[in-house]
Structure formats: structure tokens, C-alpha cells
Write a protein that holds these residues in place. Sequence first.
Motif, PDB file in Angstrom:
ATOM      1  N   HIS A 155      -3.223 -21.436 -25.903  1.00  0.00           N
ATOM      2  CA  HIS A 155      -3.554 -20.565 -27.043  1.00  0.00           C
ATOM      3  C   HIS A 155      -2.354 -19.670 -27.299  1.00  0.00           C
ATOM      4  O   HIS A 155      -1.794 -19.112 -26.353  1.00  0.00           O
TER       5      HIS A 155
ATOM      6  N   HIS B 171     -14.124 -26.223 -26.485  1.00  0.00           N
ATOM      7  CA  HIS B 171     -14.508 -25.654 -25.182  1.00  0.00           C
ATOM      8  C   HIS B 171     -15.971 -26.023 -24.959  1.00  0.00           C
ATOM      9  O   HIS B 171     -16.860 -25.337 -25.454  1.00  0.00           O
TER      10      HIS B 171
ATOM     11  N   ASP C  47     -12.277 -25.902 -32.086  1.00  0.00           N
ATOM     12  CA  ASP C  47     -12.473 -24.868 -31.066  1.00  0.00           C
ATOM     13  C   ASP C  47     -13.885 -25.031 -30.491  1.00  0.00           C
ATOM     14  O   ASP C  47     -14.551 -26.027 -30.780  1.00  0.00           O
TER      15      ASP C  47
ATOM     16  N   HIS D  92      -3.727 -22.202 -32.590  1.00  0.00           N
ATOM     17  CA  HIS D  92      -3.885 -21.081 -33.523  1.00  0.00           C
ATOM     18  C   HIS D  92      -2.569 -20.690 -34.210  1.00  0.00           C
ATOM     19  O   HIS D  92      -2.382 -21.031 -35.370  1.00  0.00           O
TER      20      HIS D  92
ATOM     21  N   HIS E 255      -9.058 -29.828 -29.653  1.00  0.00           N
ATOM     22  CA  HIS E 255      -9.282 -28.547 -28.979  1.00  0.00           C
ATOM     23  C   HIS E 255     -10.724 -28.065 -29.138  1.00  0.00           C
ATOM     24  O   HIS E 255     -11.159 -27.670 -30.215  1.00  0.00           O
TER      25      HIS E 255
HETATM   26 ZN   LIG Z   1      -9.679 -22.306 -27.694  1.00  0.00          ZN
END
Ligand SMILES: [Zn+2]
Length: 412
Positions: free
Chosen positions: A211, A68, A314, A263, A66
Motif C-alpha cells: 500500500h 483482503h 480492495d 492506491h 488486490h
Molecule cells: Zn488493501
Amino acid sequence: MNVLLADTILTMNPAREVVRGGAIVFDENVIEVTDDLEAIEKRKKTARVIDCGRGSIAMPGLINAHTHLEFSGVSTELNYGSFIAWLSSVIEKRETLVKGLSKELIDGVLDEMLRGGTTTIGAVSSYGFDLESLADAKQKTICFNELIGSNPAASEQIFSAFLNRVAKSDEYRSDRFVSAIAIHSPYSVSPALVKKAIALSQSRKTPLSVHFLESKSERKWLESSSGEFKPFFEKVFKLDSSFCNAQEFLSFFGGDGKILFTHCVAANDEELDMIGKIGGAIVHCPVSNRLLGCGLLSLEKLKNREISYLVATDGLSSNYSLDLFGELRSALFMHEGLDLPLLARDLLRSVTDSAAKAMGLNTGRLASGYAADIICFRLSGEVSDDSLLPLQAILRAPSAMDYIFINGESAL
Ligand SMILES: [Zn+2]
């Protein structure tokens, strides 16, 4: 055929986790991992031999499930310490952050991740700006095309724009590029669209990323349409109540697995039970959770329910680095109540074998028939106790690997 000789091979294969003074025999896939010296000598006669040298550790390439990449240009611009303060700063500065983005920038970030040992990347793509980089990457990539949009009146436009992005991403499909789907969150996508996206993902048989319960404020908003989210939603999205509560949201998912809930820091026991029943895995981003003031996920609760977790970085919007060994180090120190060597072993598994299993990928362990995704680095001293190997590997892995193979090809 290749024969890679290493002092220590951390196979991440539960049948035999550590092989000393042996070899990995591979072409595109691993043929065997062995310490049978006679067999190795025989193989060497007809193979390319890679001798990784003294103190070398070979293991499966890491999987960062995961990130971005569209936030690769972010450094010091955003607010940390509270989720809402962070989210507000992202929205306020979104234009500037995205403007600074270029293919070269994302390519550079991907190269750095590769040198650090990450051979498979799950990237959440919100705009499609990262598609070309993901398609050109040396790594294996899963592009999670993200559905986001909280205006119910614009549902149709939101979904058709999303489908267009998915179609564009599908054009890049290859043996190294998986075109998949992400749902942003229970608070930003209406139930009708969530259900459509789940059905679409199931029909494509690709992993699905979402998420879920990142912060206490999110939980409060989902449960009672109140708390810190309320003024934010009223102002930014003109919404005065949440779409559904957390358990309603989870009830939309079927039990066919390959769902990554990212998360879950604010998830309660019932929600974790539901995730367990769905067969979902939890993506754990400890640095991001710390920076956004969200707290720490309980790994014990997951273990009790046999829910697997995957450590991931992340994006650079909520982290200072995408180095996965670095993230593991942070996790090691943050979960201070857990047995250290066992935690280290679990953490290493979370970015190899567990991550591959959760996404249905034929990688993550060095065993016959698995993809030859191999990284190798050297430690300056010896680790004689097998049970301490994962811990020492996490603590001392260098920022650049000595050797990297993806599907058996050198990637350095
Ligand atoms: Zn994320």
C-alpha cells in the motif's frame, strides 16, 4: 480438446482484439482463437464443443489483484468518509470483525467472485486466516502474506512471526496457489524490515504488493510527521515521527518489476516517475478510495509515464462488493473526463492482460500458449462496433457468468 463457439471473442490480445463468429480451441492452454470456419469444423469432429449461443461474449477470466478476504465478514460496522476515521474504526472493531470470520464465510465470498467472472485473485493475508480457503479455491490465487508492525523495539519478533506465516503459506503452494509477500505500507513497517522483505520477495521471484500513499494524511505524516496521522500514531503506536519519507521508501525497491503499489492517490509527479523507473504497476481501487475520502487517482498521469494500472476491489472493509465488473462500472463513471470507449478498453485490459503481466502470470489474454482461463456471458442485443464492445461488456455483464474455465477445466 475443447472448441468454444462464441458470437464475439474479446481476446485482449493486441495483435487481434476482437474475433467475430469464431472459436477458442483449448485444452489446458489456448491452442488457437480463429474464425476460419473450415478449420473449426475439422476441430469439432474430435473435440468437446461448447456453443455459448446468440449474443455471447467470451473473454479472459478477470484478475482481481488486490483484496483482503480476512475482512469478508464486514458489512456496516466501519466508518467511511475519512481515512483516519476509517482506520480508527478498523482498529477499534478488529477483534469483533475477525471473530465473525469462518472458512465457510470466505469460501462463500470466493464462490461469488468466481460466478462474477474473477478467475485469479491477489489476496493480502494479514493473519493467515484465509490460507485454507485460498488453497481450496477454484480460482488461481496469489496469497500476499503481509508484513506489518510499527514497533521498532519488537522488530525481530515481528519479522520472525511474519516468516512463520510465510512458511505456513508455502506449504499450500501449487500450480494454482502462489505464496507471495506484501509490505503493509511505508508508515507501518520500519525501513530495516522493508528492506528484508524486499530481498526475500526478490529471492522468491514472486510479485510483491504494497500500500502506498493512499491518502493526503499519509503523505503529510511521511513528509513532516504531522497532520491527522500524528495523534493517531502517538496514541495507538506510541510513535512521534515517521520512519521515512515517500521517496526514501521508493528508493528501497530495485528495478526488477512485479511490484504492485496499491492506491498512490496522493503520489506526486516525482514519485510516479520513480514507480515508472522501478517498473512497478499501480493497483487502482476507486470505490475504496471514494469511501475513505482519499480522492481519485489520475489515470492520465499514469498513461503519460506508461505505468500500467490494475483495477481491483480492495477488501470488504472498504467496499460493499468484490464484484470486479461492478468496480469497473464505478471507475467508468468516476473518471468522467476521459474518452468513454477508450477508458472502457483500458479498464478491461487492467483486469486481464495488464494485471497478468504485472504479476508475471501466463493468463489474461486469449492467445496461443496462454492458460485457458475463459469466461463467457451473453448480452441481450448486438454490438456491431468493435470499439464499443469493452464499454458494453462492462455496462451489461451479468452478475453470474454462463461458462467459466480455469486452466481449461469448467469451474462452475
Ligand atoms: Zn488493501
